[in-house]
Design an enzyme around this catalytic site. Sequence first.
Site, mmCIF file in Angstrom:
data_model
loop_
_atom_site.group_PDB
_atom_site.id
_atom_site.type_symbol
_atom_site.label_atom_id
_atom_site.label_comp_id
_atom_site.label_asym_id
_atom_site.label_seq_id
_atom_site.Cartn_x
_atom_site.Cartn_y
_atom_site.Cartn_z
ATOM 1 N N THR A 129 0.842 -1.197 0.000
ATOM 2 C CA THR A 129 0.000 0.000 0.000
ATOM 3 C C THR A 129 0.876 1.245 0.000
ATOM 4 O O THR A 129 2.050 1.197 0.365
ATOM 5 C CB THR A 129 -0.840 0.109 1.286
ATOM 6 O OG1 THR A 129 0.056 0.218 2.409
ATOM 7 C CG2 THR A 129 -1.770 -1.053 1.464
ATOM 8 N N ASP A 130 0.280 2.369 -0.360
ATOM 9 C CA ASP A 130 0.890 3.630 0.010
ATOM 10 C C ASP A 130 0.619 3.815 1.511
ATOM 11 O O ASP A 130 -0.168 3.079 2.106
ATOM 12 C CB ASP A 130 0.305 4.787 -0.812
ATOM 13 C CG ASP A 130 1.281 5.951 -0.905
ATOM 14 O OD1 ASP A 130 2.098 6.122 0.022
ATOM 15 O OD2 ASP A 130 1.217 6.706 -1.893
ATOM 16 N N TRP A 131 1.285 4.804 2.110
ATOM 17 C CA TRP A 131 1.248 4.908 3.575
ATOM 18 C C TRP A 131 -0.148 5.279 4.098
ATOM 19 O O TRP A 131 -0.696 6.310 3.728
ATOM 20 C CB TRP A 131 2.312 5.907 4.042
ATOM 21 C CG TRP A 131 3.588 5.202 4.419
ATOM 22 C CD1 TRP A 131 4.213 5.233 5.620
ATOM 23 C CD2 TRP A 131 4.381 4.319 3.601
ATOM 24 N NE1 TRP A 131 5.320 4.408 5.601
ATOM 25 C CE2 TRP A 131 5.441 3.842 4.384
ATOM 26 C CE3 TRP A 131 4.273 3.833 2.283
ATOM 27 C CZ2 TRP A 131 6.409 2.943 3.902
ATOM 28 C CZ3 TRP A 131 5.215 2.946 1.807
ATOM 29 C CH2 TRP A 131 6.270 2.521 2.623
ATOM 30 N N ALA A 146 -2.862 3.769 3.341
ATOM 31 C CA ALA A 146 -3.888 3.595 2.307
ATOM 32 C C ALA A 146 -4.637 2.273 2.471
ATOM 33 O O ALA A 146 -5.455 1.920 1.637
ATOM 34 C CB ALA A 146 -3.257 3.656 0.921
#
Length: 890
Positions: free
Chosen positions: A294-296, A298
């Site tokens: 994931t992005d942070w 997310a």
Amino acid sequence: MVIIFDPEVPSGSRSLWFLALSSLLISPSSGAALEARDGVPAGYVAAPYYPTPHGGWADDWEGSYAKAVELVSQMTLAEKTNITAGSGFFMGEPCVGNTGSALRVGFPQLCLQDGPLGVRSTDNVTAFPAGITTGATFSKSLMYERGVALGEEFKGKGANMYLGPSVGPLGRKPRGGRNWEAFGSDPVLQGVAGAQTIKGVQEQGVIAVLKHLIGNEQEMWRMYNPFQPAYSSNIDDRTMHELYLWPFAEGVHAGTGAAMISYNAVNGSADSQNSYNINGLLKDELGFQGLVMTDWLAHLSGVDSALSGLDMDMPGDTQIPLFGNSYWMYELTRSALNGSVPMDRLNDMATRIVATWYKMGQDQDYPEPNFSSNTRDREGPLYPGALLSPSGVVNQYVNVQAEHKVVAKQVAQEAVTLLKNNGSFLPITTTVSLSVFGTDAQADPQGINSCTDKSCNRGTLGMGWGSGSADYPYMDDPISSLKRKAGTVTYYATDSFPTVPMPSDDDVAIVFISSDSGENSYTVENNHGDRDTDGLKAWHGGDALVQKAAAKYNNVIVVVHTVGPIIMEPWIDLPSVKAVLVAHLPGQEAGDSLTEILFGEVSPSGHLPYSIPVAESDYPSSVSNLVGFAVGQPQDTYSEGLYIDYRSLNKQKIRARFAFGHGLSYASFNFSSISITPVTSLSTVPPTRPVKSTSPIATMNTTIPSASEAVAPAGFNMIWRYLYSWLSESDANAAYAEGQSGAVYAYPAGYSTKQKVGPPAGGPNGGNPALWDVAYTVSVTVINTGETNHSGKAVPQAYVQFPSGMPYDTPVIQLRDFEKTGSLAPGESEAVELSITRKDLSVWDVELQNWVAPGAEGQYKIWVGEASDDLGVVCYTDSLRCEVGFAGPV
Ligand SMILES: *[C@@H]1O[C@H](CO)[C@@H](O)[C@H](O)[C@H]1NC(C)=O
Ligand SMILES: *[C@@H]1O[C@H](CO)[C@@H](O)[C@H](O)[C@H]1NC(C)=O
Ligand SMILES: *[C@@H]1O[C@H](CO)[C@@H](O)[C@H](O)[C@H]1NC(C)=O
Ligand SMILES: *[C@@H]1O[C@H](CO)[C@@H](O)[C@H](O)[C@H]1NC(C)=O
Ligand SMILES: *[C@@H]1O[C@H](CO)[C@@H](O)[C@H](O)[C@H]1NC(C)=O
Ligand SMILES: *[C@@H]1O[C@H](CO)[C@@H](O)[C@H](O)[C@H]1NC(C)=O
Ligand SMILES: *[C@@H]1O[C@H](CO)[C@@H](O)[C@H](O)[C@H]1NC(C)=O
Ligand SMILES: *[C@@H]1O[C@H](CO)[C@@H](O)[C@H](O)[C@H]1NC(C)=O
Ligand SMILES: CC(=O)N[C@H]1CO[C@H](CO)[C@@H](O)[C@@H]1O
């Protein structure tokens, strides 16, 4: 409304701020409520795609998977789940992301660190030129060399993963805040630069993280929060394949070990749990063998994201960090014990991670992190997010810069793009009297790293702001370099035109202007990441500064440091504006890289990685407007389809002020000895894809293990709020019993556990390998005609024009390959070969779900020239003839 959860990765100094904020809110117990699909325009569908294809069937990953299967088979349940998520925001010092470990079997915590242009949040590193600058070099070898240097620095600091390159955003919206982290508004330029970066980084043993998949074309409203869903990028299938997915396919083809999903949704479904994107496009069609993170913050769901193909949750927390809550870690353990996430999927997740680690050779003497993202002090808390934390040495100040300033300067220099040079005004001599205007000429007087994550536009703009920034070790600013080289330099450190003595006719004014953007985690001068307030105008009244200088001086040189296109109409045609140079975002080497060009030590050789339009409104409104606040989910519909940047302007027959690929030299070049050679014969549909072999994942034990594998060893001293993969004994027993009771999870529509054979366009490492068959090569000899007595480097660019009369509406021309020559002395020549692949000559057929070369027997035109609007050479694929002297197709 305050946007609370925007920061991708706030710096450590703000962790207390974060703590305070997060304690005001209650963690949502489930992501289900966030899956709003309301408002997605009719026709855009997020189709289910299950199950996640197993990794490990591509030949070149076989050895790594064999080792990984063996190691993961020895792991307990809690060890498998521990390595698939971070230990929590600011919990696992020292990196922006730190996975759990399985030390019992020898698998360490992995350190994941930003960002695309340098090791973020630490010192003794190089601040490289940004992606957009790298794209502007049009030099494959420099893209690669920069990657090598980045890889050496990340490894030297002990980071296992480099959170880059960024090939999304593609730069669809000129105002988009993070376009500068990537390489330009064309999928081939992005794809080549991304692939070269990955190669350079991974050859050093560092895992590259290709990001952000996908549709992250603006910053504002990009994140889900408990009150509102992120915007939905509604992208049709053909546009997805021919534009946005293209550079990801190239990155997978180059062997990227990891990929990062983006915050937003596509077709209404959040990217972190969009099964069509992750399972379907990335893992089945592109045959990606590595891991997806994931992005942070997310991550929105536990079971559903696992089923959708996500392998790693970063930094481990739910959207509201620091409470010790996660959708994975202990919850993933529970989901596996109760049977909701099949052991087969968990085996695949863990094995993908371990296989990638083996593939890069990180099992052999890989250094541990020796820096802290949280403090520059030698000692500090080991778990800053924990409030009560033991202290220790956290910074060893390892200097990883080596001689990387050489490649950093070379990239900065070869990116400098000469747009206008009336009457061959440049180069100038060092003896002319120079007056220099603009605060952008000098390093930030308050300190080169005085703004957190560069969240200000003060002094020379060397990079944009946000998680894609890095500390400068120093800033070679233009004014210092000018003063070192030139005899008479008067500097006016102001953006308002000052009173100046009457200049003489020969005096030269150099005006520095800038335009900045960055991540939505910061607002800078009222720009919320995207250039929503300043638009495509120069900041700080730059246009007026140029106009006033041009009114006073006969000879004005404009230097632009910018994240992307700015509109130049207010001054570009003024007679005193003799020369315009775009220096993009040069990083630490802003000075000599520029002045050596001004004074003629080297010729400029950069080319525009985007078009500079006459007006922003020359683009369709879906491109020129940002999506704003909406009740429910903001909708960003890609109604322009394939028509962005030059593809759009050409379709509408609107001339750019400066076209994509434009860039002047002091030398002048001529192309001769032009020929086209067929290499692989084209068929309308590519040869059949290779059969997927059985993955070794299929041999792993899929029996749900006993509950005891989920319980911490007696006496383990847990850190408060740290994320662990263990359950209490009673919870573990209850979850196991739940699974055995026959209770069944409410699986999403279309859910299946039967592995598919894979789509016709699919294949290992990027898709059907036949797509990369070279169909034609075009050879040209570039000669420096010697008219100007300057050496220089040329950039021949090849654009494809599809046959007329096909049933596919296709842009007039599309960049397909480019090369940069060495420095050619007057009279010197170099033969250059450009390659056109099967994929380059294909369109994505949405009915066939395959790449189709519609003119296999017909006439494609391959145009070659020095810019998208300066294509004087054409070769025909049917007659194999080439001609010169054309005005070009646009
Ligand atoms: C989005 O919807 C369009 C139109 O139905 C479809 O072509 C495309 O494949 C969908 N994309 C994703 C990622 O679901
Ligand atoms: C998970 O990782 C953390 C951090 O390395 C470690 O303390 C813990 O023991 C690990 N858990 C298991 C089950 O190995
Ligand atoms: C299993 O546990 C997960 C995580 O808590 C939960 O979402 C899921 O509903 C549970 N499944 C069953 C069948 O209870
Ligand atoms: C820090 O990096 C240096 C150089 O790469 C390495 O020798 C050292 O072992 C690292 N420190 C730790 C704690 O691993
Ligand atoms: C270029 O310079 C010449 C004089 O050298 C002038 O006549 C002409 O207007 C200039 N053109 C532009 C576009 O500035
Ligand atoms: C290159 O130079 C040759 C003569 O050397 C000339 O015939 C030809 O037209 C030139 N080509 C271009 C594209 O200017
Ligand atoms: C598979 O796992 C189950 C549960 O841990 C265990 O009882 C069984 O012995 C394992 N099977 C093999 C062949 O190792
Ligand atoms: C061409 O440039 C070279 C090197 O700068 C110089 O020595 C030579 O005199 C120049 N020739 C002409 C004709 O200007
Ligand atoms: C070579 C170099 O830049 N060294 C620096 C490393 O970081 C420490 C702490 O910030 C500085 O004191 C050194 O000058």
